[in-house]
Design a protein around this motif. Sequence first.
Motif, PDB file in Angstrom:
ATOM      1  N   VAL A 159       0.928  -1.118   0.067  1.00  0.00           N
ATOM      2  CA  VAL A 159      -0.148  -0.060  -0.057  1.00  0.00           C
ATOM      3  C   VAL A 159       0.940   1.281  -0.059  1.00  0.00           C
ATOM      4  CG1 VAL A 159      -2.113  -0.873   1.396  1.00  0.00           C
ATOM      5  CG2 VAL A 159      -0.047  -0.099   2.481  1.00  0.00           C
ATOM      6  N   GLU A 160       0.054   2.385  -0.470  1.00  0.00           N
ATOM      7  CA  GLU A 160       1.003   3.531  -0.247  1.00  0.00           C
ATOM      8  C   GLU A 160       1.122   4.020   1.311  1.00  0.00           C
ATOM      9  OE1 GLU A 160      -0.916   6.879  -2.171  1.00  0.00           O
ATOM     10  OE2 GLU A 160       0.590   8.204  -1.193  1.00  0.00           O
ATOM     11  N   VAL A 163       5.774   9.019   5.191  1.00  0.00           N
ATOM     12  CA  VAL A 163       5.621  10.105   6.393  1.00  0.00           C
ATOM     13  C   VAL A 163       4.557  10.950   6.299  1.00  0.00           C
ATOM     14  CG1 VAL A 163       8.148  10.264   6.862  1.00  0.00           C
ATOM     15  CG2 VAL A 163       7.348  11.743   5.363  1.00  0.00           C
ATOM     16  N   LEU A 164       3.745  11.169   5.142  1.00  0.00           N
ATOM     17  CA  LEU A 164       2.782  12.000   4.957  1.00  0.00           C
ATOM     18  C   LEU A 164       1.385  11.022   4.638  1.00  0.00           C
ATOM     19  CD1 LEU A 164       3.865  14.720   2.531  1.00  0.00           C
ATOM     20  CD2 LEU A 164       3.605  15.058   4.839  1.00  0.00           C
ATOM     21  N   LEU A 165       1.253   9.997   5.092  1.00  0.00           N
ATOM     22  CA  LEU A 165       0.137   9.115   4.869  1.00  0.00           C
ATOM     23  C   LEU A 165       0.270   8.241   5.859  1.00  0.00           C
ATOM     24  CD1 LEU A 165      -2.516   8.347   3.252  1.00  0.00           C
ATOM     25  CD2 LEU A 165      -1.188   6.594   1.884  1.00  0.00           C
ATOM     26  N   GLY A 166      -0.825   8.013   6.721  1.00  0.00           N
ATOM     27  CA  GLY A 166      -0.650   6.865   7.916  1.00  0.00           C
ATOM     28  C   GLY A 166      -1.193   5.777   7.421  1.00  0.00           C
ATOM     29  N   GLN A 167      -0.645   4.457   8.095  1.00  0.00           N
ATOM     30  CA  GLN A 167      -1.317   3.166   7.819  1.00  0.00           C
ATOM     31  C   GLN A 167      -1.540   2.239   9.260  1.00  0.00           C
ATOM     32  OE1 GLN A 167      -3.119   2.284   5.407  1.00  0.00           O
ATOM     33  NE2 GLN A 167      -2.011   3.270   3.369  1.00  0.00           N
ATOM     34  N   HIS A 168      -1.671   3.042  10.203  1.00  0.00           N
ATOM     35  CA  HIS A 168      -2.067   2.609  11.726  1.00  0.00           C
ATOM     36  C   HIS A 168      -2.675   1.200  11.726  1.00  0.00           C
ATOM     37  CE1 HIS A 168       0.359   5.218  13.811  1.00  0.00           C
ATOM     38  NE2 HIS A 168      -0.356   6.267  13.589  1.00  0.00           N
ATOM     39  N   ALA A 169      -3.721   1.327  11.293  1.00  0.00           N
ATOM     40  CA  ALA A 169      -4.835   0.081  11.458  1.00  0.00           C
ATOM     41  C   ALA A 169      -4.389  -1.163  10.643  1.00  0.00           C
ATOM     42  CB  ALA A 169      -6.171   0.444  10.951  1.00  0.00           C
ATOM     43  N   LEU A 181       4.225  -5.556   5.218  1.00  0.00           N
ATOM     44  CA  LEU A 181       3.428  -4.361   4.527  1.00  0.00           C
ATOM     45  C   LEU A 181       4.514  -3.627   3.882  1.00  0.00           C
ATOM     46  CD1 LEU A 181       1.033  -2.086   6.049  1.00  0.00           C
ATOM     47  CD2 LEU A 181       2.913  -0.953   4.818  1.00  0.00           C
ATOM     48  N   THR A 182       4.525  -3.828   2.477  1.00  0.00           N
ATOM     49  CA  THR A 182       5.292  -2.928   1.527  1.00  0.00           C
ATOM     50  C   THR A 182       4.962  -1.504   1.250  1.00  0.00           C
ATOM     51  OG1 THR A 182       5.968  -5.151   0.709  1.00  0.00           O
ATOM     52  CG2 THR A 182       6.672  -3.169  -0.631  1.00  0.00           C
ATOM     53  N   ALA A 183       5.980  -0.732   1.626  1.00  0.00           N
ATOM     54  CA  ALA A 183       5.242   0.752   1.406  1.00  0.00           C
ATOM     55  C   ALA A 183       5.577   1.250   0.005  1.00  0.00           C
ATOM     56  CB  ALA A 183       6.111   1.642   2.401  1.00  0.00           C
ATOM     57  N   GLU A 261      -1.702  12.534   3.108  1.00  0.00           N
ATOM     58  CA  GLU A 261      -1.494  13.289   1.748  1.00  0.00           C
ATOM     59  C   GLU A 261      -1.388  11.905   0.679  1.00  0.00           C
ATOM     60  OE1 GLU A 261       0.638  16.699   1.750  1.00  0.00           O
ATOM     61  OE2 GLU A 261       0.046  17.243   3.939  1.00  0.00           O
ATOM     62  N   ARG A 262      -2.464  11.339   0.636  1.00  0.00           N
ATOM     63  CA  ARG A 262      -2.345  10.239  -0.369  1.00  0.00           C
ATOM     64  C   ARG A 262      -2.005  10.638  -1.895  1.00  0.00           C
ATOM     65  NH1 ARG A 262      -4.197   4.998  -0.079  1.00  0.00           N
ATOM     66  NH2 ARG A 262      -5.327   5.598   1.804  1.00  0.00           N
ATOM     67  N   GLN A 263      -1.156  10.132  -2.645  1.00  0.00           N
ATOM     68  CA  GLN A 263      -0.533  10.516  -3.796  1.00  0.00           C
ATOM     69  C   GLN A 263      -1.147   9.757  -4.845  1.00  0.00           C
ATOM     70  OE1 GLN A 263       1.844  13.031  -3.737  1.00  0.00           O
ATOM     71  NE2 GLN A 263       1.357  13.046  -1.555  1.00  0.00           N
ATOM     72  N   VAL A 264      -1.647   8.535  -4.817  1.00  0.00           N
ATOM     73  CA  VAL A 264      -1.958   7.550  -5.757  1.00  0.00           C
ATOM     74  C   VAL A 264      -3.562   7.230  -5.263  1.00  0.00           C
ATOM     75  CG1 VAL A 264      -1.751   5.376  -6.713  1.00  0.00           C
ATOM     76  CG2 VAL A 264       0.234   6.659  -5.835  1.00  0.00           C
TER      77      VAL A 264
END
Length: 277
Positions: A159-160, A163-169, A181-183, A261-264
Amino acid sequence: MQRIVNAQGLNMPKLGLGTWPMLGEECTRAVEQALISGYRHIDTAAAYNNEDAVGQALANSPTPRDQIHVTTKVWWDQLQPDAMRHSMDRSLKALRSDYVDLFMIHWPTTDWDLPQTIKTLVSLKEQGLARHIGVANFPLPLLRKVVEELGAPLSAIQVEYHVLLGQHALLDYARRHDIALTAYSPLARNKVSEIAALQQIAAKHGVLPTQVALKWLLDQANVAAIPKASSKANQLANLASLQVNLDDEDRALIAGLSKRERQVNPDFAPVWDPFDQ
Ligand SMILES: NC(=O)c1ccc[n+]([C@@H]2O[C@H](COP(=O)([O-])OP(=O)(O)OC[C@H]3O[C@@H](n4cnc5c(N)ncnc54)[C@H](OP(=O)(O)O)[C@@H]3O)[C@@H](O)[C@H]2O)c1
């Protein structure tokens, strides 16, 4: 810091090379260069139209194939059983390999028989064509369904994440279920170079903002990152991020940045988890 993510026996180097949108000789050169520099994880996809170019680099490289982790993906309009198998066959032919290390569904769709799709994905693993299987761009509820209801032995989600997009859950779930999890877009498509807080942290350690952004990801358990870099200089700089030492003060500054701040976000993207950011 571990340099390998070992979820479900995956053994995937934490830092990989993204190859989109490189094509043809540019892509072959970049992948060959990366392998010479020490990269051992290459990310491609059927939709990138560069598997041939990646395959050429793998063939040219003196590094044995079994020392390189290769991920490829099947596009969301090829998820019917026969279409997925054909996509896998084409990918393997282009990559000049009889297996891929990780085979992923590139995006979810709504026009599918999900259990049938997952069954086909699992069968590719059982046949040994994919050493591991995973999914990309699946929001948490869909990932849960695939893992818990359909029982798919997923090793990774891509997933995207930066530092500008969280993926906590999603990350919390991945850790609890031993999933990597591949960033992707880990440099937020190089927007990270413009962030004052990252410039400040970078100046403190005498490194680059891009290196700070990558090390922040690589320090996290279960997380791998696949920055795309075409030039040797950027590839080496990204590799050197493994040597950066961030401290709690740095992490607190990064935690304070916007995480939305999602880019994709193409028009076929799923509805993203509103609180997962
Ligand atoms: N699963 C998916 O749906 C999905 C979606 C998007 C991306 N991806 C994967 O993730 C990979 C990376 O994502 P991305 O390409 O979107 O974004 P990214 O890696 O965040 O950013 C790539 C950009 O950053 C530049 N860059 C790289 N290293 C740099 C450095 N050290 N200093 C300055 N600039 C640097 C690159 O320029 P140069 O090339 O000039 O070095 C390129 O313009 C893709 O290539 C692809 O493999 C997957």
